[in-house]
Scaffold this motif. Structure first.
Motif, PDB file in Angstrom:
ATOM      1  N   TRP A 131      41.747 103.312  82.013  1.00 33.69           N
ATOM      2  CA  TRP A 131      40.773 103.151  80.931  1.00 33.69           C
ATOM      3  C   TRP A 131      40.124 104.475  80.574  1.00 33.69           C
ATOM      4  O   TRP A 131      39.757 104.705  79.425  1.00 33.69           O
ATOM      5  CB  TRP A 131      39.710 102.117  81.304  1.00 33.69           C
ATOM      6  CG  TRP A 131      40.167 100.718  81.050  1.00 33.69           C
ATOM      7  CD1 TRP A 131      40.763  99.894  81.950  1.00 33.69           C
ATOM      8  CD2 TRP A 131      40.074  99.971  79.832  1.00 33.69           C
ATOM      9  NE1 TRP A 131      41.054  98.694  81.373  1.00 33.69           N
ATOM     10  CE2 TRP A 131      40.638  98.709  80.074  1.00 33.69           C
ATOM     11  CE3 TRP A 131      39.574 100.255  78.564  1.00 33.69           C
ATOM     12  CZ2 TRP A 131      40.715  97.730  79.089  1.00 33.69           C
ATOM     13  CZ3 TRP A 131      39.642  99.283  77.590  1.00 33.69           C
ATOM     14  CH2 TRP A 131      40.213  98.040  77.860  1.00 33.69           C
ATOM     15  N   LYS A 132      39.961 105.333  81.578  1.00 32.93           N
ATOM     16  CA  LYS A 132      39.402 106.654  81.277  1.00 32.93           C
ATOM     17  C   LYS A 132      40.285 107.366  80.247  1.00 32.93           C
ATOM     18  O   LYS A 132      39.789 107.927  79.270  1.00 32.93           O
ATOM     19  CB  LYS A 132      39.330 107.473  82.561  1.00 32.93           C
ATOM     20  CG  LYS A 132      39.300 108.951  82.322  1.00 32.93           C
ATOM     21  CD  LYS A 132      38.108 109.587  82.921  1.00 32.93           C
ATOM     22  CE  LYS A 132      37.974 111.000  82.420  1.00 32.93           C
ATOM     23  NZ  LYS A 132      36.628 111.460  82.347  1.00 32.93           N
ATOM     24  N   ASN A 133      41.605 107.318  80.469  1.00 41.40           N
ATOM     25  CA  ASN A 133      42.494 107.954  79.502  1.00 41.40           C
ATOM     26  C   ASN A 133      42.528 107.186  78.181  1.00 41.40           C
ATOM     27  O   ASN A 133      42.704 107.785  77.121  1.00 41.40           O
ATOM     28  CB  ASN A 133      43.903 108.062  80.083  1.00 41.40           C
ATOM     29  CG  ASN A 133      44.050 109.283  80.971  1.00 41.40           C
ATOM     30  OD1 ASN A 133      43.067 109.960  81.248  1.00 41.40           O
ATOM     31  ND2 ASN A 133      45.252 109.546  81.414  1.00 41.40           N
ATOM     32  N   MET A 134      42.364 105.872  78.240  1.00 45.29           N
ATOM     33  CA  MET A 134      42.388 105.099  76.997  1.00 45.29           C
ATOM     34  C   MET A 134      41.207 105.439  76.099  1.00 45.29           C
ATOM     35  O   MET A 134      41.306 105.358  74.882  1.00 45.29           O
ATOM     36  CB  MET A 134      42.370 103.598  77.288  1.00 45.29           C
ATOM     37  CG  MET A 134      43.581 103.183  78.057  1.00 45.29           C
ATOM     38  SD  MET A 134      44.301 101.616  77.679  1.00 45.29           S
ATOM     39  CE  MET A 134      43.178 100.752  76.739  1.00 45.29           C
ATOM     40  N   GLY A 143      43.194 109.111  73.154  1.00 43.57           N
ATOM     41  CA  GLY A 143      43.044 107.795  73.754  1.00 43.57           C
ATOM     42  C   GLY A 143      43.542 106.672  72.857  1.00 43.57           C
ATOM     43  O   GLY A 143      43.476 106.742  71.629  1.00 43.57           O
ATOM     44  N   ALA A 144      44.020 105.619  73.502  1.00 41.51           N
ATOM     45  CA  ALA A 144      44.573 104.496  72.756  1.00 41.51           C
ATOM     46  C   ALA A 144      43.508 103.760  71.957  1.00 41.51           C
ATOM     47  O   ALA A 144      43.795 103.212  70.894  1.00 41.51           O
ATOM     48  CB  ALA A 144      45.248 103.526  73.726  1.00 41.51           C
ATOM     49  N   ASP A 157      39.877 108.379  75.901  1.00 41.32           N
ATOM     50  CA  ASP A 157      39.883 109.806  75.604  1.00 41.32           C
ATOM     51  C   ASP A 157      39.592 110.018  74.114  1.00 41.32           C
ATOM     52  O   ASP A 157      40.095 109.291  73.262  1.00 41.32           O
ATOM     53  CB  ASP A 157      41.253 110.384  75.956  1.00 41.32           C
ATOM     54  CG  ASP A 157      41.255 111.893  75.947  1.00 41.32           C
ATOM     55  OD1 ASP A 157      40.975 112.461  77.008  1.00 41.32           O
ATOM     56  OD2 ASP A 157      41.521 112.479  74.877  1.00 41.32           O
TER      57      ASP A 157
END
Lengths: 370, 359
Positions: free
Chosen positions: B178-181, B187-188, B183
């Motif tokens: 979720w951290k990367n999502m 991020g997604a 971004d």
């Protein structure tokens, strides 16, 4: 959840049309399906995102668009992660081995000691029982992070020279093997051995052999600091894992009906016989689930290993994953991060799904004994 | 007799029983089973807790300003390193520093990380974080369980299998994903919003300091983590609620509908009251778990921006890992225990978890 069964009896139900459920009209079905699909989409979105990114053949450093199936999917990212996930000189297999040893060791140890304590709490009345149970449960409420300072200081002061360490490990290895043999051999000789008995024996002998082996390796090594080793992290983890195991197992043992034991008492069985021959075999699913929950805890343990360990050879999966995320990871392609996430989750996810029914029952039992 | 020779468990003496020997007889067998756990927990759980209280009254730790450290009593050759100085007793200083926010202490922290430190704000945020999460978990859990329990719903099995997935993935992985999502560039979530808006979106989820809703002092990262943690937490409540729903007799709904109760009335007057005995203890388990949920906060926002989303456990870890103030960290942990023990006593009182199981 058992408390639900004791719902107050209401007025006598009017029987008559015990129709097999009402039928949904088409628009109700449509609305409900839409809701369900929406929830399913939110659940699946992050999972699909990470899986599709891990399969992307372009080895993308940063994703710039949403794509369900990347063009020409490949397993390159997985190959790269298996080889060397982070800048540290360790392979995925080494990281996984460290995490596995930590997780399996801690959960096996907590289980072994926890089940006997849980049996005492579940089946005996004795002075001080209430107080002991409350103190065990209170410990499970405290976060593991909150005891990290004293554990660091105490384990940091346990130091052994190479020779002393080797001797200690050799003795420990012999003791483990001897104890396991003593526990398993009688059952095998009397023909009461089950698959569980053999599994216990095999695991014990393997652990003992590993300890012996590391003892032989330790001769003439550097000064061993317990804090700066996987063993030290494991010891620190037991501090929190044991109370959890005791409490969880007690919840299970409470649900095992006591009729069998009462019959055994009438037949003149001692407490030990009841424990080993009746309660333990019945508790095998509970042991499996509690052991597995402890295993997940160890498999993804982060803060203790992050704080304690300095040698990259000891690093664990969780540490590597964090090294690949966020601020530390400006050079790590996201497809590798995704592959790493999938590879860390997949083993536990599969076992979780297989044990799902028992785990769910256990999670609710542990705290939900109304 | 038995007291002097506990090994001979089978030899029963029929001598007159004093109350103490009675108690001993009761204690003897369970004690054999408890001894390993008592020993291990004594050394590894309770002794560190006591030692923690001692540490909290000292300046234990690495003292950077003086270039000295008190941690290592043993150097490379088993000798104390040249900069070793034993920990000194500082009384209640660590506690007053934390609770009153001594400016000198705050400046010491700020010099290392630039973050802010306010115990009471952190505690308030931690409680609010917990309440808001558990509230969503329970509400969504019940609603989705009821939805899945509708008779005649197509594909119920498939939905059940899908809806358990968030529980199956280790929450460490969930937090990092979720951290990367979230971004801000790649991020997604931003890309997904971009699909609806029809253009690139750059919401700075973890770095925007101004609160998105004026008047509510919660940064954007709180909402991002709330979304992630809701995703993580509701399936557990759904499972608990489903179990409880299935044990509600159908007759009750039939009787109610014959009496002319609508679906909504049935939900409020039958379903909810009968779910309560299962949901209340589950909510309390969730409460303690969320209160101590290290992974989501530490891995997603890291307490940022400017320490606004720091909770107690992440701050305790940082006092050790970043600031290396072992004495202060110990005092901080004692304060966490002081917050949690009353909560534990209340929940224990409500759920009666330790009440004796009649043997």
């Amino acid at each position: 959840m058992s408390s639900v069964a004791t719902t107050p009896p209401t007025r006598p139900a009017r029987r008559g049309s015990t129709a097999a459920g009402r039928q949904l009209t088409w628009w109700q079905q449509l609305v409900f399906q839409a809701l369900c699909l929406f929830v399913a989409a939110t659940v699946l979105f992050p999972i699909l995102w990470i899986v599709s990114m891990s399969l992307d053949p372009r080895n993308i450093s940063r994703p710039t668009e949403l794509r369900l199936i990347p063009p020409g999917a490949s397993l390159d990212a997985y190959r790269a992660v298996l080889d060397r996930p982070t800048a540290n000189p360790v392979t995925f297999i080494e990281l996984a081995r460290n995490s596995f040893l930590l997780a399996a060791g801690v959960s096996a140890f907590a289980l072994l000691i926890g089940v006997s304590a849980a049996y005492a709490f579940s089946r005996f009345k004795f002075p001080g029982r209430q107080f002991m149970m409350i103190s065990v449960l209170a410990i499970t409420v405290l976060p593991a992070v909150a005891t990290i300072a004293p554990l660091f200081a105490l384990l940091n002061s346990v130091r052994l020279s190479g020779t002393l360490l080797a001797i200690t490990l050799l003795i420990a290895g012999v003791l483990v093997i001897a104890l396991v043999t003593m526990a398993v051999l009688p059952a095998i000789r009397f023909g009461t051995a089950t698959v569980g008995t053999y599994a216990l024996g095999a695991v014990g002998v393997i652990i003992g052999a590993l300890v012996l082996l590391s003892g032989l390796n330790a001769f003439g090594g550097e000064i061993f600091i317990l804090r700066n080793s996987l063993l030290g992290v494991g010891v620190a983890m037991i501090s929190g894992a044991l109370p959890f195991a005791i409490w969880n197992l007690k919840g299970y043992l409470d649900t095992i009906p006591k009729e069998l034991e009462e019959a055994a008492i009438i037949d003149g069985a001692t407490a030990n016989q009841i424990f080993f021959q009746i309660v333990l075999p019945l508790a095998v699913p509970a042991l499996a689930v509690t052991g597995f929950l402890g295993f997940i805890g160890g498999w993804t343990e982060f803060f203790l290993s992050w704080q304690f360990l300095t040698d990259p050879a000891d690093f664990t999966l969780a540490m590597a994953l964090w090294n690949m995320t966020g601020q530390y990871a400006s050079s790590v392609p996201w497809s590798r991060f995704a592959a790493m996430s999938v590879m860390v989750s997949l083993p536990v996810a599969i076992v979780y799904l297989a044990l799902q029914r028992y785990i769910v029952g256990g999670l609710t039992l542990g705290g939900v004994k109304g | 007799m038995a007291a002097t020779n506990p090994g001979v468990a089978t030899v029963e003496t029929k001598a007159a029983r004093s109350p103490t020997s009675d108690a001993w007889r009761q204690l003897r067998t369970p004690l054999v089973y408890l001894i390993p756990a008592i020993l291990v927990m004594g050394f590894l759980t309770f002794y560190p807790l006591v030692y923690q209280v001692y540490m909290s009254f000292t300046d234990y730790g690495v003292i950077k300003a003086e270039g000295k450290q008190t941690l290592n009593r043993f150097g490379p050759n088993g000798q104390p390193p040249p900069n070793y100085r034993p920990a000194q007793f500082v009384g209640l200083k660590n506690y007053t520093d934390i609770l009153t926010g001594n400016p000198q202490f705050i400046a010491q922290l700020a010099a290392v990380s630039g973050g802010q430190f306010n115990f009471w704000r952190m505690l308030a945020f931690n409680l609010w974080w917990t309440f808001s999460n558990v509230g969503f978990h329970v509400a969504l859990g019940i609603l989705i369980a009821v939805l899945l329990n509708v008779e005649g719903l197509w594909g119920r099995r498939i939905y059940r299998a899908i809806f358990i997935l968030p529980m199956v993935v280790p929450n460490l992985v969930i937090a990092t994903v979720w951290k990367n999502m979230f971004d801000d560039q790649y991020g997604a979530i931003n890309q997904l919003i971009g699909l609806f808006v029809g253009g690139p979106v750059n919401i700075r989820w973890f770095n925007q300091i101004e609160p998105p809703i004026p008047g509510i002092p919660l940064p954007l990262s709180y909402y991002a983590m709330l979304i992630a943690n809701i995703w993580l937490g509701w399936p557990f409540m759904t499972i608990v609620a489903t179990g409880a729903l299935q044990s509600i007799p159908k007759d009750m709904y039939e009787a109610a509908s014959i009496d002319g109760a609508t679906g909504t009335q049935q939900f409020w007057n039958i379903t909810l009251p009968l779910l309560r005995p299962a949901m209340v203890p589950a909510a309390m388990v969730g409460f303690v778990m969320t209160f101590n949920l290290f992974h989501v906060i530490y891995f997603m926002s890291g307490g940022g921006p400017l320490g606004q989303t720091e909770i107690l456990v992440t701050q305790a870890f940082k006092l050790l890992n970043v600031y290396q103030l072992y004495g202060v960290a110990a005092a901080f942990s004692v304060l966490i225990a002081a917050v949690l023990i009353p909560i534990f006593l209340i929940t224990n009182r409500i759920s009666r978890a330790t009440e004796s199981y009649d043997v």
